[in-house]
Design an enzyme around this catalytic site. Sequence first.
Site, PDB file in Angstrom:
ATOM      1  N   ASP A  31       0.862  -1.167   0.000  1.00  0.00           N
ATOM      2  CA  ASP A  31       0.000   0.000   0.000  1.00  0.00           C
ATOM      3  C   ASP A  31       0.911   1.233   0.000  1.00  0.00           C
ATOM      4  OD1 ASP A  31      -3.226   0.614   1.602  1.00  0.00           O
ATOM      5  OD2 ASP A  31      -2.126   1.731   0.085  1.00  0.00           O
TER       6      ASP A  31
HETATM    7  C1  GLC Z   1      -4.349   4.369  -0.291  1.00  0.00           C
HETATM    8  C2  GLC Z   1      -5.215   3.190   0.072  1.00  0.00           C
HETATM    9  C3  GLC Z   1      -5.272   2.133  -0.990  1.00  0.00           C
HETATM   10  C4  GLC Z   1      -5.135   2.780  -2.358  1.00  0.00           C
HETATM   11  C5  GLC Z   1      -3.723   3.342  -2.445  1.00  0.00           C
HETATM   12  C6  GLC Z   1      -3.482   4.057  -3.779  1.00  0.00           C
HETATM   13  O1  GLC Z   1      -3.688   4.850   0.843  1.00  0.00           O
HETATM   14  O2  GLC Z   1      -4.977   2.538   1.310  1.00  0.00           O
HETATM   15  O3  GLC Z   1      -6.509   1.432  -0.834  1.00  0.00           O
HETATM   16  O4  GLC Z   1      -5.359   1.828  -3.372  1.00  0.00           O
HETATM   17  O5  GLC Z   1      -3.422   4.226  -1.370  1.00  0.00           O
HETATM   18  O6  GLC Z   1      -4.255   5.220  -3.845  1.00  0.00           O
END
Ligand code: GLC
Length: 731
Positions: A269
């Site tokens: 993430d």
């Molecule tokens: C965010 C989220 C994730 C998302 C990623 C890209 O913090 O936790 O679900 O896909 O970053 O935006």
Amino acid sequence: MKTDARIEDLMSRLTLEEKIGQLWQVTGASPENQELVRQGKVGSVLNAIGADAIEFQRIAREESRLGIPLIIGRDVIHGFRTVMPIPLAQAASWNPAVAREGARVAAHEAAAMAINWTFAPMVDIARDPRWGRIAESCGEDPCLAAAMGAAMVEGFQGSACATSLHGPRSQRGRARRRLGKPGSIAACAKHYVGYGAAEGGRDYNTTLIPERTLRNIYLPSFLGCVEAGVVSLMSAFNELNDIPASGNAFTLRQVLKKEWKFDGFVVSDWTSITEMIAHGYCADEAEAALAGLRAGVDMEMVSASYSTHLARLLEQGRVKPEWIDDAVRRILRIKLMLGLFDRPIQPEIPASVILPEEHRAVARQAALESCVLLKNDGALPWTGKGHVAVIGPLADAARDQLGCWAFDGDVAAARTVVAGLREALGPDRVIHSAGLPDARSSDRSGFPAALAAAQQAEAVVLALGEDAALSGEAHCRAFLGLPGAQEALIDAVHASGKPILAVVLAGRPLTVGGILPKVNALLWAWHPGTMGGPAIADLLLGRAEPVGRLPVTFPRAAGQIPLYYNQKNTGRPPRTEQHGAPEGTPLDPKDFTSRYMDVDYRPEFPFGFGLGYTTFAFGPTQAPAAAPAADGLQVRATVTNTGKRKGATVAQLYIRFLSGTAARPVRELKAFRRVTLDPGETADVVFDLGFDDLAAWSADMTWDAEPRPVQIWIASDSTGADAAPACVQLR
Ligand code: GLC
């Protein structure tokens, strides 16, 4: 050349720096990122769409040394330009086809903008409505979340076939058959794993999940996506049992890659690799890079620890070359499956595909099937001939009804509750008065106008709830009532004496006990997306039947949380006659059971609950008195439409093992099916349960359906109150 041969050919030509480059995803269409792509130091970008994405792809293909294409990601969570209901709402349809169709439309619109990878479906089990990301989830149950998540994978990746909840395991990988074809994009099951169990429902907080609970409750929805053929997973932010999920070799290498034989890749993430320093798990970025790659995170999102430290860690012998090579092979395999080497951009899908009538129809159907009717004293369907006053801060809130993760949504195309009713009844019959400036306002200066509107009308539609900003990532709430002065607005409008048809647009369950006595009907519309207004109008006016059922438990009070249907019985379950501690009643001195003294121990509305415009009766559940678990068994019940209108119910099959080497929950959903019947019609609902439907991880951590008695209900919701269960002695 076959895929594996192409991978090995590339591996033989990639330098170490270029291999490490494949493991880094950067964000945004900056010149610096373009240069990194040109130098072969980046393998993926996110948050670049349309012309920016096309230019990135051109640079990668034409100006980098080996011309390896980029995988281009975006949060296409519940729609792109045409916004579908939030995933929690889609789960409330209990219809995988709703999820599949919504994902298919989203993939088409995203692919037209040169996006070839979405960070969806989110399949975290969410039992806590204080957690803002419950909106993105498919609810609290492993069986329902697995079915909806797998269907979304099929929709995004272009499955050739529909999934059945109990599809044979041989359907594994069904959602890869059309990968690379126009309109299909890579999916990404997230956030692996346990993110929804954040203590206190507070986002990013610690999770403590015993392995048996992890395997019985939190992993099955990811396994469902892997079996469907999802090509990527995203590792989560949370610490899981003292080890961050993005550095957790047990869940990533042992369970996902070894036990499940997952052959796709894992992306972290957003900066979750370097956040392992803040977790107090890694000393510095070098150790974070080591921990992430060693555990099995193949690509680092945004933070640059892999890019900065892996070469040196390899030189020091702390990172094994096979860890890097395995990660690169996984990423190259998916890029080849997506056809990116041969066709980096899908020209066949013109940008004009965005928001056509067909996509709006899919969004409208999804909203129709997602709404859940929670109360109706007969006021619905509304068949009046006079005016309708549409009152409330969510009555004409185009952006808010799109919900969280809808930044690519076309707000101008969103049809609100007011617009839907004006379209259905004619503009002259609809009086609109917001009553409050917005969902969180306490400015009551609009109340007199709202009351005046109510007095001019035959009925009032009250559109209440949460604005989109109160929902989603990092947006957790300690109090779950209607925000601002909305409850006061209900009281003000209640004084008109007119029937109140309440519609709530929210990204989670809310505590509504205070408003229930004041409204004649309550329709839970969640955040229903682009076509929410027309769908809500169709339901209120009886042009469509409410068929939604709750994918999460509604508590009476936040203090009851965690409150979910598949709980354990405890050694002292509450007795049925105990309903809180009304003022003046003597507290029962002998009441030593598991409950709160000051609130009814039951939920406001249970998992699986929902009303329609007709009624149903379930016959006794029938099953063999005994059966060998290995062979499975057939379970059936009759369902009769006992009302005066055609309608649909969701037959839900729950089991309960009365004993076991590890105690089992009081209910476990194992199958479900919508049944549509004419008035007076009876249908025979039949489910075939296999060993895997009866099994669970037992005391010695084996996957087993133990030879013990098991109760089985086919019922209308998780209480099983309207169905006499069968009891089967498993052998
Ligand atoms: C965010 C989220 C994730 C998302 C990623 C890209 O913090 O936790 O679900 O896909 O970053 O935006």
